[in-house]
Scaffold this active site. Structure first.
Site, PDB file in Angstrom:
ATOM      1  N   GLU A   1     -11.275   0.322  -6.339  1.00 16.83           N
ATOM      2  CA  GLU A   1     -10.732   1.625  -5.926  1.00 16.83           C
ATOM      3  C   GLU A   1     -11.677   2.767  -6.282  1.00 16.83           C
ATOM      4  O   GLU A   1     -12.183   2.849  -7.395  1.00 16.83           O
ATOM      5  CB  GLU A   1      -9.373   1.836  -6.597  1.00 16.83           C
TER       6      GLU A   1
ATOM      7  N   LYS B   1      -4.317   5.673   1.045  1.00 19.93           N
ATOM      8  CA  LYS B   1      -3.309   5.207   0.092  1.00 19.93           C
ATOM      9  C   LYS B   1      -1.991   5.931   0.352  1.00 19.93           C
ATOM     10  O   LYS B   1      -1.954   7.160   0.485  1.00 19.93           O
ATOM     11  CB  LYS B   1      -3.810   5.471  -1.331  1.00 19.93           C
TER      12      LYS B   1
ATOM     13  N   CYS C   1      -4.105  -0.371  -4.547  1.00 16.98           N
ATOM     14  CA  CYS C   1      -3.560  -0.292  -5.910  1.00 16.98           C
ATOM     15  C   CYS C   1      -2.054  -0.077  -5.924  1.00 16.98           C
ATOM     16  O   CYS C   1      -1.279  -1.001  -5.723  1.00 16.98           O
ATOM     17  CB  CYS C   1      -4.295   0.795  -6.700  1.00 16.98           C
TER      18      CYS C   1
END
Length: 554
Positions: free
Chosen positions: A45, A114, A150
């Site tokens: 990430e 994200k 994530c």
């Protein structure tokens, strides 16, 4: 459609803000993955910036340079038959995103943002980023691959959307910091998503220390049938190469790779070591200095330092005063010899007496007490800072979590220093790890095998030695009791009544609670140290300094 894939996961250690350095590290990984015949390479990430860049993200020039760095990394894939997944910051329509970029033949051809932005004790991504829409999969090598980023896997919405829109395989880049037994939690979350989606999931985590955070790697994959596909190394960089084939029930891992996970104690020790090593090296320090008192805390810190940077880069100094016992002098010397470090003795008696004499007119008519005791600690801190300034070594400090919790440390004295490797370890954990290290040689550590801490240091009663025959238990509960109460208040956020109900004396519980709250101002000024628990002071537990609340029970 492809029936086979070779996927490379770059479990790397970036440095926050070091854009060029991170890109060069990434280019080396691309070359290695190409040489290994990988079809896809994924980075952790926010790899070009390092995770997490915090308020650097408010600097327009940083954002501009970071996007250029991502494009530079993508360009290295030109004329190489490999698809790159580069998690990076990305600006679109004047909005900043935590994104993953798909690059092929040197060009960024697609991206996803994200969706679930964390807003917790460690990361406040909502402060910086716009959440992305629920994503669909990428088309990579004619395979539909979903890339949840994530936090996107910690709830089911994103993976559910990816599955419903045709994803066949899930690749998840992460910047997931370590705390004790965190791997079990990650594994449980991934298994939940696999069960819900029916899709295999590859979980890539970065490694390295970043200020108070330590990232432990230990990347892994779970097949669609919930079996373990692979597991990578803990606390080490590596390029993980995994082969997959399309079977009757979907994609299945062909590579037999299962690195042994570090034990709970081994992981804690290695987190302290890696946290210190990276804090030093990423801030351009090579050497450390510390006060070696003959007590357990400084002995364990010295051992961690030697494991982190080698004995030749560790300088231990004993700073005795008239209350320093012969046992402490011997124990400190023995410890230094076991570790093989430079060891010096610098007496502080003349300086302490001179300070006492200078202050005597101001203290006239008052009984000697804490102020005079703390002068000893502050003189030691001054001497150690002098050595640090002169020799260019970082002073590391040695207070454990129990002492920091109740303020049993001298601000501008033994709290002096740039980093504290045991800041998030309770006193009894320090004793336990000392004994563990004497019987174990952790991986990637530079210290000697065998005993590194004299048994007498482990066995004797702890003392600050600031007055004759002083013991810590003169003013604190026994450490097993203190630690249990503190764990209740700090880790468990338990009430006064709950802790008393566990069998603790109400007066002792009330005293510990008071000390815990009034020491907040000291903790705000304490050196950083590796976060080993969910409730580390600072990153995991944020309380006001001015605080009139006391839980007095029902």
């Amino acid at each position: 459609m492809a029936d086979k894939l070779r996927i490379a996961l770059a479990q790397l250690n970036p440095t926050v803000g070091a854009l060029s350095k991170n890109v060069e590290k990434g280019k080396a990984a691309i070359d290695e993955a190409v040489a290994a015949g990988a079809n896809i390479l994924m980075f952790p990430e926010l790899f070009p910036t390092g995770y997490f860049p915090e308020d650097l993200l408010f600097k327009p020039q940083f954002v501009k340079k970071a996007m250029e760095a991502a494009k530079d990394l993508a360009a290295h894939g030109r004329d190489k038959d490999i698809s790159l997944l580069i998690p990076s910051i990305w600006v679109d329509n004047f909005q900043l995103y935590n994104a993953v970029l798909l690059a092929e033949d040197g060009n960024i051809i697609d991206w996803r943002a994200k969706h679930d932005l964390p807003n917790d004790d460690v990361f406040y991504e909502k402060r910086y980023f716009t959440p992305g829409n629920l994503p669909g999969p990428f088309n990579i090598q004619n395979v539909r691959i979903g890339v949840p980023i994530c936090e996107d896997i910690w709830r089911k919405d994103v993976v559910e959307c990816l599955a419903e829109t045709g994803a066949e395989l899930l690749l998840c880049p992460n910047g997931s910091p370590y705390w004790r037994n965190k791997h079990d939690l990650r594994m449980n979350v991934v298994v939940e998503r696999v069960v819900e989606s029916g899709l295999p999931l590859l979980y890539l985590n970065q490694i390295g220390g970043q200020d108070e955070l330590v990232f432990d790697g230990a990347s892994f994959g779970i097949n669609a049938d919930r079996s373990l596909a692979f597991i990578g190394k803990s606390f080490e960089e590596e390029l993980i190469i995994i082969d997959w084939h399309r079977g009757d029930e979907g994609w299945v891992c062909d590579t037999d790779k299962a690195e042994p996970l570090a034990s709970t104690d081994g992981a804690t020790w290695r987190a302290c070591v890696l946290g210190l090593r990276d804090y030093l090296h990423k801030n351009h320090f090579q050497k450390v200095v510390l006060g070696l008192s003959g007590g357990i805390d400084s002995a364990v810190v010295a051992a961690i330092a030697v494991d982190a940077v080698g004995a030749e880069n560790v300088h231990c100094i004993m700073l005795p005063y008239k209350y320093t016992s012969e046992d402490s002098l011997k124990d400190a010397k023995d410890c230094a010899e076991m570790l093989g470090v430079r060891y010096d003795v610098v007496a502080i008696g003349d300086a302490v007496e001179a300070a006492n004499d200078a202050l005597a007119p101001l203290f006239e008519g008052l009984k000697p007490g804490l102020a005079e005791e703390n002068l000893q600690s502050r003189m030691r801190g001054t001497y150690l800072m002098g050595v640090s300034n002169k020799l260019g070594s970082m002073l590391i400090t040695t207070g454990n979590k129990s002492e920091m919790a109740v303020g049993y440390a001298t601000i501008y004295g033994d709290m002096n220093g740039g980093f504290n490797p045991i800041k998030d370890l309770y006193k009894m954990q320090v004793y336990h790890l000392a004994d563990w290290r004497n019987h174990n040689m952790p991986k990637n550590c530079l210290g000697p095998e065998g005993r590194v801490i004299p048994q007498n240091i482990i066995d004797k009663a702890p003392s600050a030695e600031l007055r004759p025959d002083q013991k810590d238990q003169d003013s604190l509960p026994p450490y097993p009791v203190l630690d249990a109460i503190l764990e209740g208040f700090v880790e468990g956020e338990k009430s006064f009544d709950e802790i008393v109900g566990e069998g603790h004396d109400p007066e002792v519980v009330a005293k510990v609670q008071k000390l815990l709250y009034i020491a907040e101002y000291k903790r705000r000024q304490a050196a950083p140290g590796p976060k080993l628990t969910q409730k580390a002071f600072g990153l995991g537990r944020k309380y006001p300094i001015t605080n009139g609340f006391r839980d007095e029970g029902n």
